[in-house]
Design an enzyme around this catalytic site. Structure first.
Site, PDB file in Angstrom:
ATOM      1  N   GLY A   1      35.925 -23.568  13.007  1.00  0.00           N
ATOM      2  CA  GLY A   1      36.780 -24.754  12.945  1.00  0.00           C
ATOM      3  C   GLY A   1      37.016 -25.257  11.531  1.00  0.00           C
ATOM      4  O   GLY A   1      38.023 -25.909  11.266  1.00  0.00           O
TER       5      GLY A   1
ATOM      6  N   GLU B   1      39.802 -23.222  10.318  1.00  0.00           N
ATOM      7  CA  GLU B   1      40.986 -23.651  11.079  1.00  0.00           C
ATOM      8  C   GLU B   1      41.494 -25.005  10.596  1.00  0.00           C
ATOM      9  O   GLU B   1      42.705 -25.226  10.504  1.00  0.00           O
ATOM     10  CB  GLU B   1      40.633 -23.681  12.567  1.00  0.00           C
ATOM     11  CG  GLU B   1      40.326 -22.279  13.098  1.00  0.00           C
ATOM     12  CD  GLU B   1      39.712 -22.280  14.497  1.00  0.00           C
ATOM     13  OE1 GLU B   1      38.690 -22.973  14.690  1.00  0.00           O
ATOM     14  OE2 GLU B   1      40.260 -21.599  15.377  1.00  0.00           O
TER      15      GLU B   1
HETATM   16  N1  CO8 Z   1      27.259 -26.682  14.010  1.00  0.00           N
HETATM   17  C1  CO8 Z   1      26.144 -27.447  14.025  1.00  0.00           C
HETATM   18  N2  CO8 Z   1      25.230 -27.404  13.028  1.00  0.00           N
HETATM   19  C2  CO8 Z   1      25.439 -26.575  11.990  1.00  0.00           C
HETATM   20  C3  CO8 Z   1      26.576 -25.758  11.925  1.00  0.00           C
HETATM   21  C4  CO8 Z   1      27.521 -25.835  13.005  1.00  0.00           C
HETATM   22  N3  CO8 Z   1      28.654 -25.118  13.000  1.00  0.00           N
HETATM   23  N4  CO8 Z   1      26.513 -25.020  10.796  1.00  0.00           N
HETATM   24  C5  CO8 Z   1      25.370 -25.375  10.179  1.00  0.00           C
HETATM   25  N5  CO8 Z   1      24.732 -26.323  10.901  1.00  0.00           N
HETATM   26  C6  CO8 Z   1      23.434 -26.969  10.582  1.00  0.00           C
HETATM   27  C7  CO8 Z   1      22.279 -26.023  10.789  1.00  0.00           C
HETATM   28  O1  CO8 Z   1      21.920 -25.992  12.143  1.00  0.00           O
HETATM   29  C8  CO8 Z   1      21.230 -26.644   9.907  1.00  0.00           C
HETATM   30  O2  CO8 Z   1      20.695 -27.754  10.560  1.00  0.00           O
HETATM   31  P1  CO8 Z   1      19.062 -27.949  10.600  1.00  0.00           P
HETATM   32  O3  CO8 Z   1      18.717 -28.201   9.166  1.00  0.00           O
HETATM   33  O4  CO8 Z   1      18.911 -29.160  11.471  1.00  0.00           O
HETATM   34  O5  CO8 Z   1      18.492 -26.706  11.148  1.00  0.00           O
HETATM   35  C9  CO8 Z   1      22.043 -27.181   8.723  1.00  0.00           C
HETATM   36  O6  CO8 Z   1      23.401 -27.282   9.183  1.00  0.00           O
HETATM   37  C10 CO8 Z   1      22.044 -26.255   7.536  1.00  0.00           C
HETATM   38  O7  CO8 Z   1      22.474 -24.973   7.955  1.00  0.00           O
HETATM   39  P2  CO8 Z   1      21.633 -23.617   7.684  1.00  0.00           P
HETATM   40  O8  CO8 Z   1      20.178 -23.930   7.559  1.00  0.00           O
HETATM   41  O9  CO8 Z   1      22.026 -22.615   8.694  1.00  0.00           O
HETATM   42  O10 CO8 Z   1      22.210 -23.247   6.244  1.00  0.00           O
HETATM   43  P3  CO8 Z   1      22.284 -21.780   5.595  1.00  0.00           P
HETATM   44  O11 CO8 Z   1      22.660 -21.989   4.171  1.00  0.00           O
HETATM   45  O12 CO8 Z   1      21.055 -21.007   5.913  1.00  0.00           O
HETATM   46  O13 CO8 Z   1      23.498 -21.031   6.362  1.00  0.00           O
HETATM   47  C11 CO8 Z   1      25.729 -20.880   7.317  1.00  0.00           C
HETATM   48  C12 CO8 Z   1      24.814 -21.499   6.226  1.00  0.00           C
HETATM   49  C13 CO8 Z   1      25.869 -19.358   7.090  1.00  0.00           C
HETATM   50  C14 CO8 Z   1      27.081 -21.548   7.197  1.00  0.00           C
HETATM   51  C15 CO8 Z   1      25.100 -21.135   8.711  1.00  0.00           C
HETATM   52  O14 CO8 Z   1      24.791 -22.526   8.815  1.00  0.00           O
HETATM   53  C16 CO8 Z   1      25.991 -20.781   9.861  1.00  0.00           C
HETATM   54  O15 CO8 Z   1      26.137 -19.636  10.185  1.00  0.00           O
HETATM   55  N6  CO8 Z   1      26.591 -21.804  10.529  1.00  0.00           N
HETATM   56  C17 CO8 Z   1      27.378 -21.623  11.726  1.00  0.00           C
HETATM   57  C18 CO8 Z   1      28.721 -21.021  11.378  1.00  0.00           C
HETATM   58  C19 CO8 Z   1      29.539 -20.804  12.648  1.00  0.00           C
HETATM   59  O16 CO8 Z   1      29.195 -20.020  13.515  1.00  0.00           O
HETATM   60  N7  CO8 Z   1      30.661 -21.530  12.771  1.00  0.00           N
HETATM   61  C20 CO8 Z   1      31.553 -21.421  13.902  1.00  0.00           C
HETATM   62  C21 CO8 Z   1      31.254 -22.500  14.880  1.00  0.00           C
HETATM   63  S1  CO8 Z   1      32.207 -22.320  16.370  1.00  0.00           S
HETATM   64  C22 CO8 Z   1      33.692 -22.993  16.007  1.00  0.00           C
HETATM   65  O17 CO8 Z   1      33.915 -23.461  14.911  1.00  0.00           O
HETATM   66  C23 CO8 Z   1      34.711 -23.009  17.074  1.00  0.00           C
HETATM   67  C24 CO8 Z   1      35.876 -23.927  16.673  1.00  0.00           C
HETATM   68  C25 CO8 Z   1      36.863 -24.089  17.781  1.00  0.00           C
HETATM   69  C26 CO8 Z   1      36.507 -25.208  18.751  1.00  0.00           C
HETATM   70  C27 CO8 Z   1      37.734 -25.580  19.507  1.00  0.00           C
HETATM   71  C28 CO8 Z   1      37.452 -25.858  20.961  1.00  0.00           C
HETATM   72  C29 CO8 Z   1      38.697 -25.971  21.757  1.00  0.00           C
END
Ligand code: CO8
Length: 258
Positions: free
Chosen positions: A109, A112
């Site tokens: 997102g 997007e």
């Molecule tokens: N949602 C919720 N929390 C998140 C997200 C997310 N997308 N991304 C990161 N966070 C949180 C982590 O859970 C973490 O929280 P905590 O400290 O409580 O554990 C904090 O942010 C820091 O993140 P990381 O520890 O993972 O940080 P890194 O530097 O190790 O990694 C990354 C960074 C690579 C960006 C990793 O966080 C990651 O892979 N994030 C998810 C990326 C992802 O998959 N995004 C797609 C999400 S789905 C989507 O966007 C669909 C959109 C369309 C919806 C429309 C519906 C109709």
């Protein structure tokens, strides 16, 4: 003015800087952020003191996607009944230009959202991706449609099917971003671009945005006809006289409709 919890709105001279502000979640887009951002941008759109808008995140993340933890437990019925995330469409109704200034992660997102803006300026540390496939889903805020229009079928398929990220250089090469700048200068460069836009006559700015967007919604013949009619209509504004007089007199234009 409304108090926002997930974004910051900084109004400057003619330009507004809107910063996504959920640092602990890498600016993951939840329902509250969506509502606040759409509300703020809609308000700025009708604010006469503002002519162009920059949307940015942090140096680490523009936005790491929709909030996975918010979506995780939802049922199909919930998603369908809520028409989950459909309100993002409100952003596309904003008439003033919106520049996305992207540093760090713009995933799912987040990518997007950047593509819903009018153009993307990337910091050299930007990373774009549609990793939804890794979560067992697909893009849901336009990734399959807008990314394909930006970068073509082959790269869009690659990104959506493998979930790999594109760095800033590849994103620029592919036409996803308009320029890449050092991450440290990103917000300044985006503000400068917004100030440049804000120095022009607002009706011409809004029409330019409108006609370029029409190129994605209509046939070439209809688009060319609309462009010509809009071009004609700008001769109803004093600013056309001023802009052309300034050129002929070799001076800077002083537009009234700013
Ligand atoms: N949602 C919720 N929390 C998140 C997200 C997310 N997308 N991304 C990161 N966070 C949180 C982590 O859970 C973490 O929280 P905590 O400290 O409580 O554990 C904090 O942010 C820091 O993140 P990381 O520890 O993972 O940080 P890194 O530097 O190790 O990694 C990354 C960074 C690579 C960006 C990793 O966080 C990651 O892979 N994030 C998810 C990326 C992802 O998959 N995004 C797609 C999400 S789905 C989507 O966007 C669909 C959109 C369309 C919806 C429309 C519906 C109709």
């Amino acid at each position: 003015a409304m108090a926002y919890e997930t974004i910051l709105v900084d109004k400057r001279d003619k330009v507004a800087l809107v910063t996504l502000n959920r640092p602990k979640a890498l600016n993951a887009l939840n329902t509250q952020l969506m509502k606040e951002l759409v509300t703020a941008l809609t308000a700025l759109d009708t604010d006469d003191s503002i002519a162009a808008i920059v949307v940015t995140g942090s140096e680490k993340a523009f936005a790491a996607g929709a909030d996975i933890k918010e979506m995780q437990g939802k049922s199909y019925a919930d998603m369908y009944r809520e028409d989950f995330f459909s309100e993002w469409e409100g952003l596309v109704r904003v008439r003033k230009p919106i520049i996305a200034a992207v540093a760090g992660y713009a995933l799912g997102g987040g990518c997007e959202l950047a593509m819903m803006c009018d153009f993307i300026i990337a910091g050299d540390n930007a990373k774009f991706g549609q990793p939804e496939i890794t979560l067992g889903v697909i893009p849901g805020m336009g990734g399959s449609q807008r990314l394909t229009r930006f970068v073509g079928k082959s790269k869009a398929m690659d990104m959506c099917l493998t979930g790999r990220m594109m760095d800033a250089a590849e994103a620029e090469r592919s036409g996803l971003v308009s320029r890449v700048v050092p991450a440290a200068n990103l917000v300044d460069e985006a503000i400068k671009a917004a100030e440049k836009i804000a120095s022009f006559s607002l009706p011409s700015v809004i029409m330019a945005k409108d006609v370029v967007n029409r190129a994605y919604e209509t046939t070439l013949a209809e688009g060319l006809r609309l462009e010509r009619r809009m071009f004609h209509s700008l001769f109803a504004f004093e600013d056309q006289k001023e802009g052309m007089a300034a050129f002929a007199e070799k001076r800077a234009a002083n537009f009234k409709n700013r």
